[in-house]
Design a protein around this motif. Structure first.
Motif, short mmCIF file in Angstrom:
data_model
loop_
_atom_site.label_atom_id
_atom_site.label_comp_id
_atom_site.label_asym_id
_atom_site.label_seq_id
_atom_site.Cartn_x
_atom_site.Cartn_y
_atom_site.Cartn_z
N TYR A 191 0.83 -1.20 0.00
CA TYR A 191 0.00 0.00 0.00
C TYR A 191 0.87 1.26 0.00
O TYR A 191 0.58 2.21 -0.72
CB TYR A 191 -0.93 0.02 1.22
CG TYR A 191 -2.05 -0.99 1.13
CD1 TYR A 191 -3.12 -0.79 0.25
CD2 TYR A 191 -2.04 -2.13 1.90
CE1 TYR A 191 -4.15 -1.71 0.16
CE2 TYR A 191 -3.06 -3.06 1.82
CZ TYR A 191 -4.12 -2.85 0.95
OH TYR A 191 -5.13 -3.76 0.86
N ASP B 294 1.10 4.13 -2.86
CA ASP B 294 0.90 5.55 -2.57
C ASP B 294 2.10 6.39 -3.01
O ASP B 294 1.93 7.46 -3.62
CB ASP B 294 0.65 5.76 -1.07
CG ASP B 294 -0.72 5.28 -0.62
OD1 ASP B 294 -1.60 5.03 -1.48
OD2 ASP B 294 -0.91 5.13 0.60
N ALA C 23 2.34 6.47 -6.87
CA ALA C 23 1.28 7.29 -7.44
C ALA C 23 1.59 8.78 -7.30
O ALA C 23 1.28 9.57 -8.20
CB ALA C 23 -0.06 6.97 -6.77
N HIS D 235 -8.48 -7.06 -2.85
CA HIS D 235 -7.74 -6.02 -2.14
C HIS D 235 -8.54 -5.48 -0.97
O HIS D 235 -7.98 -5.06 0.02
CB HIS D 235 -7.32 -4.90 -3.10
CG HIS D 235 -8.45 -4.28 -3.82
ND1 HIS D 235 -9.24 -3.31 -3.27
CD2 HIS D 235 -8.94 -4.52 -5.06
CE1 HIS D 235 -10.17 -2.98 -4.14
NE2 HIS D 235 -10.01 -3.68 -5.24
N THR D 236 -9.87 -5.49 -1.05
CA THR D 236 -10.66 -4.98 0.07
C THR D 236 -10.62 -5.93 1.26
O THR D 236 -10.92 -5.52 2.37
CB THR D 236 -12.12 -4.73 -0.36
OG1 THR D 236 -12.66 -5.93 -0.91
CG2 THR D 236 -12.18 -3.61 -1.39
N GLU E 59 -9.03 0.32 -0.04
CA GLU E 59 -9.39 0.38 -1.46
C GLU E 59 -8.16 0.77 -2.27
O GLU E 59 -7.37 1.61 -1.84
CB GLU E 59 -10.50 1.42 -1.66
CG GLU E 59 -11.10 1.41 -3.04
CD GLU E 59 -11.92 0.17 -3.35
OE1 GLU E 59 -11.98 -0.21 -4.52
OE2 GLU E 59 -12.48 -0.43 -2.41
N ILE E 60 -7.99 0.16 -3.41
CA ILE E 60 -6.90 0.53 -4.31
C ILE E 60 -7.47 0.80 -5.70
O ILE E 60 -8.55 0.33 -6.04
CB ILE E 60 -5.81 -0.56 -4.38
CG1 ILE E 60 -6.43 -1.88 -4.81
CG2 ILE E 60 -5.08 -0.69 -3.08
CD1 ILE E 60 -5.41 -2.91 -5.19
N LEU E 61 -6.73 1.56 -6.48
CA LEU E 61 -7.21 1.93 -7.81
C LEU E 61 -6.29 1.42 -8.91
O LEU E 61 -6.19 2.04 -9.97
CB LEU E 61 -7.33 3.46 -7.89
CG LEU E 61 -8.28 4.08 -6.88
CD1 LEU E 61 -8.22 5.60 -6.96
CD2 LEU E 61 -9.70 3.58 -7.08
N VAL E 62 -5.62 0.30 -8.67
CA VAL E 62 -4.74 -0.31 -9.68
C VAL E 62 -5.21 -1.74 -9.89
O VAL E 62 -5.94 -2.29 -9.07
CB VAL E 62 -3.26 -0.27 -9.24
CG1 VAL E 62 -2.78 1.16 -9.06
CG2 VAL E 62 -3.02 -1.10 -8.00
#
Length: 178
Positions: free
Chosen positions: A66, A70, A73, A90-91, A96-99
Motif C-alpha cells: 500500500y 501511494d 502514485a 484487495h478490500t 481500497e486501491i485503484l490499480v
C-alpha cells in the motif's frame, strides 16, 4: 507480448513468488525483483529509466505494498503499477486501491493478462513522447525522462523510501496525508 516487451519489477517478500514470476515472464519480459518495499523503491530510484511496470504484494513487513502504491502514485504517476495478494480481493486487507489486482495463486495467463495492458500503457507513453518530436529509437529514454521530471516536480531529490517512511509516520500519528 513480443520478445523483450519491457521490464517488470516484482516486489514480494516471498522468494517463491518472485521465482515463479521470473519463470512465467522471462524471456519475453525482463524481470527485476525485490524482497520488500524498501528495496523495491530503491530499485525504482536507481533504474527508473529501465522499469516499465511494477507488480507489488500488498502485505509485507516494513514498507508494504500500500505504501509502495501511494509513493509511486505521488512521485512516479506515469509508472504503471499492479498489486497482488493471497487474499481474495484487495478490500479483504482493508483498503481500497485503484490499480489492477492479481489474487494469489495466479496462472501465467492471469499474470500476463494483468501486466499486458500496463506494459502497453508504458509503451504508449514512449510512442507519445516520440510523436512530440523526439528522435526515433529514443522513445523509452524520453518516457523515462518524463517520469523523472514528474518526480522532480514533487521533490528536489527523488527519495521514494524517505517518502514511504514519512507516509508511515503520518499514518501512525493520525495526521492526514499531505
Amino acid at each position: 507480448m513480443t520478445a523483450t516487451s519491457g521490464t517488470a519489477l516484482v516486489i514480494d517478500d516471498e522468494g517463491l513468488v518472485r521465482q515463479l514470476v521470473h519463470r512465467m515472464l522471462e524471456p519475453d519480459i525482463e524481470v527485476l525483483d525485490a524482497p520488500d518495499g524498501e528495496r523495491g523503491l530503491r530499485l525504482v530510484e536507481q533504474r527508473m529509466d529501465h522499469i516499465d511496470v511494477v507488480l507489488t504484494d500488498l502485505l509485507m513487513p516494513g514498507i508494504d505494498g500500500y505504501d509502495v502504491l501511494d509513493v509511486l502514485a505521488t512521485h512516479c504517476p506515469d509508472l504503471p503499477v499492479a498489486c497482488m495478494s493471497g487474499f481474495a480481493s484487495h478490500t479483504s486487507v482493508g483498503r481500497e486501491i485503484l490499480v489492477p489486482f492479481l489474487p494469489k495463486p495466479f496462472s501465467e495467463e492471469g499474470l500476463r493478462a494483468t501486466l499486458g495492458p500496463l506494459l502497453a500503457r508504458s509503451w504508449e507513453l514512449h510512442r507519445a513522447a516520440r510523436a512530440d518530436g523526439q528522435h526515433a529509437g529514443a522513445e523509452r529514454a524520453t518516457s523515462q525522462a518524463l517520469r523523472r521530471q514528474a518526480a522532480a516536480a514533487h521533490e528536489t531529490a527523488l527519495d521514494l523510501v524517505a517518502a514511504a517512511h514519512g507516509l508511515q509516520r503520518r499514518r501512525a500519528s493520525g495526521s492526514p496525508k499531505r
